[in-house]
Design an enzyme around this catalytic site. Structure first.
Site, short mmCIF file in Angstrom:
data_model
loop_
_atom_site.label_atom_id
_atom_site.label_comp_id
_atom_site.label_asym_id
_atom_site.label_seq_id
_atom_site.Cartn_x
_atom_site.Cartn_y
_atom_site.Cartn_z
N ASN A 151 28.29 37.17 31.32
CA ASN A 151 29.07 35.65 32.13
C ASN A 151 28.24 35.59 33.23
OD1 ASN A 151 31.08 34.56 33.16
ND2 ASN A 151 32.44 35.79 31.41
N HIS A 202 30.65 32.83 36.80
CA HIS A 202 31.04 32.48 38.52
C HIS A 202 29.20 31.83 39.41
CE1 HIS A 202 35.05 33.55 38.11
NE2 HIS A 202 33.87 33.86 37.16
N HIS A 251 32.98 29.85 29.67
CA HIS A 251 34.28 29.63 29.67
C HIS A 251 34.26 28.83 29.99
CE1 HIS A 251 38.49 30.94 30.39
NE2 HIS A 251 38.40 30.09 29.32
N ARG A 310 36.74 26.21 30.71
CA ARG A 310 37.84 25.83 31.08
C ARG A 310 38.82 24.49 30.86
NH1 ARG A 310 40.30 31.03 33.53
NH2 ARG A 310 42.70 30.33 33.39
N ARG A 313 37.18 24.87 35.83
CA ARG A 313 36.54 25.00 37.30
C ARG A 313 35.71 25.39 37.64
NH1 ARG A 313 41.43 30.16 37.37
NH2 ARG A 313 42.13 28.01 36.69
N HIS A 314 35.42 25.61 36.66
CA HIS A 314 33.28 26.90 36.95
C HIS A 314 32.45 25.98 36.12
CE1 HIS A 314 35.46 29.41 34.21
NE2 HIS A 314 35.97 30.40 34.93
N GLU A 363 33.61 30.65 25.33
CA GLU A 363 34.75 31.05 25.04
C GLU A 363 35.35 29.83 25.57
OE1 GLU A 363 35.35 33.77 28.92
OE2 GLU A 363 34.46 35.35 27.79
N THR A 421 41.93 34.09 37.07
CA THR A 421 41.11 34.21 35.96
C THR A 421 42.34 34.32 35.40
OG1 THR A 421 39.53 35.64 35.63
CG2 THR A 421 41.31 37.09 36.57
N THR A 422 41.39 35.53 33.34
CA THR A 422 42.15 35.30 32.72
C THR A 422 43.62 36.38 32.58
OG1 THR A 422 40.54 34.43 31.19
CG2 THR A 422 41.77 35.33 29.58
N GLU A 427 38.29 41.27 21.27
CA GLU A 427 38.20 41.85 22.47
C GLU A 427 39.14 41.85 23.41
OE1 GLU A 427 35.20 39.23 24.92
OE2 GLU A 427 35.57 40.13 26.17
N HIS A 485 36.37 42.01 31.00
CA HIS A 485 37.52 41.71 31.55
C HIS A 485 37.11 42.82 32.98
CE1 HIS A 485 39.69 38.57 33.21
NE2 HIS A 485 39.52 39.76 34.41
N GLY A 486 36.93 42.60 34.14
CA GLY A 486 36.71 43.35 35.58
C GLY A 486 35.80 44.83 35.69
N1 PXP Z 1 35.57 38.24 28.64
C1 PXP Z 1 36.75 37.81 28.86
C2 PXP Z 1 37.46 37.03 27.76
C3 PXP Z 1 36.62 36.62 29.92
O1 PXP Z 1 37.81 35.80 29.89
C4 PXP Z 1 36.07 37.18 31.32
C5 PXP Z 1 36.53 36.32 31.79
O2 PXP Z 1 36.51 34.88 32.18
C6 PXP Z 1 35.57 38.55 30.83
C7 PXP Z 1 34.86 39.25 29.78
C8 PXP Z 1 33.89 38.86 32.11
O3 PXP Z 1 35.46 38.77 33.17
P1 PXP Z 1 35.04 39.48 34.54
O4 PXP Z 1 34.58 38.28 34.85
O5 PXP Z 1 35.48 39.65 35.15
O6 PXP Z 1 33.81 40.68 33.63
#
Ligand code: PXP
Length: 248
Positions: free
Chosen positions: A11, A14, A47, A49, A53-54, A74, A104-105, A155, A198-199
């Protein structure tokens, strides 16, 4: 049972966050996506949004034009985003919940409570050839609802697991991991392809990558942060190594 090859979707949101901090053109998320592709990413996730924002619209144009690997687009389930997705026809569309005030989501999509709405929303995207995935919590009700409305992919949101790991709340980390483990198995049993994201970090990715039925991980923030220290290619290569080592 999905293939044992675990895909890594990188992803690049950022990179755009950093660019937007100055309002100029650099760093360019499309350049980052091409570097990620060269470093072995199996796909790129971005993503768009609602508040831009990004990632912004021209980034999606650029990604669609430049990438050889699939784009996982996304987006929130809005009419505006559907129109954009149908214009670009990306390989995959991941539907996420979106709140303007969140950083964030946070949390997954409520599929169970709006199944007919989401089924109708998904239909034209699927007809256009996009693989639709729903970003949900590791929750039986949501997994069942996703399968019921014919989503091919879910997911699972790994945020609570990753946060517990980062804050060394080990009992909670273990219970969150158990929920993800159970829902990977349950989703697979219901015929869903299961992704997780995520994370995730070099530390927390292992136990998730070890779940043989997980088909894909989507990882952004940690990799982009780590790229400051190692460079983007080596940061991705190290994530790939952690995943492969855990997968066995
Ligand atoms: N998957 C989804 C559906 C997300 O919304 C995000 C964050 O935008 C990620 C994965 C990636 O998460 P991270 O940036 O925390 O690794």
């Amino acid at each position: 049972m999905t293939s044992n090859r675990l895909r890594l979707g990188v992803n690049i949101d950022h990179v755009a966050t950093l660019r937007n901090a100055r309002g100029g053109m650099v760093p360019d998320p499309v350049r980052a996506a091409l570097m990620a592709e060269a470093a072995g990413a199996d796909g790129i996730t971005a993503h768009l949004r609602e508040d831009r924002r990004h990632i912004v619209d021209v980034d999606i144009d650029g990604l669609m034009a430049a990438l050889k690997v699939p784009l996982n687009f996304e987006m929130a389930a809005t009419e505006e985003m559907k129109t954009i997705a149908l214009r670009h026809k990306p390989h995959a569309v991941c539907i996420v919940p979106e709140k303007r005030e969140e950083r964030t989501t946070e949390g997954g999509l409520e599929v169970a409570g709006q199944d007919s709405l989401l089924a109708a929303y998904m239909a034209p995207l699927q007809a256009a050839g996009a693989q639709v995935s729903l970003f949900i919590g590791a929750d039986k009700r949501q997994v069942e609802a996703a399968a019921r409305i014919g989503a091919p992919v879910v997911e699972l949101h790994a945020g609570a697991y990753a946060d517990a790991w980062a804050e060394e709340r080990w009992a909670e980390r273990d219970s969150e991991l158990a929920k993800i483990t159970d829902m990977v198995a349950y989703g697979t049993q219901l015929g869903l392809e299961v992704h997780v994201g995520h994370g995730l970090t070099y530390d927390s990715v292992g136990p998730i990558a070890a779940l043989q039925d997980v088909a894909e991980l989507n990882i952004g923030h940690f990799i982009i942060g780590e790229a400051i220290f190692r460079g983007l290619g080596p940061a991705i290569a190290e994530m790939r190594r952690c995943m492969d080592e855990a997968r066995g």
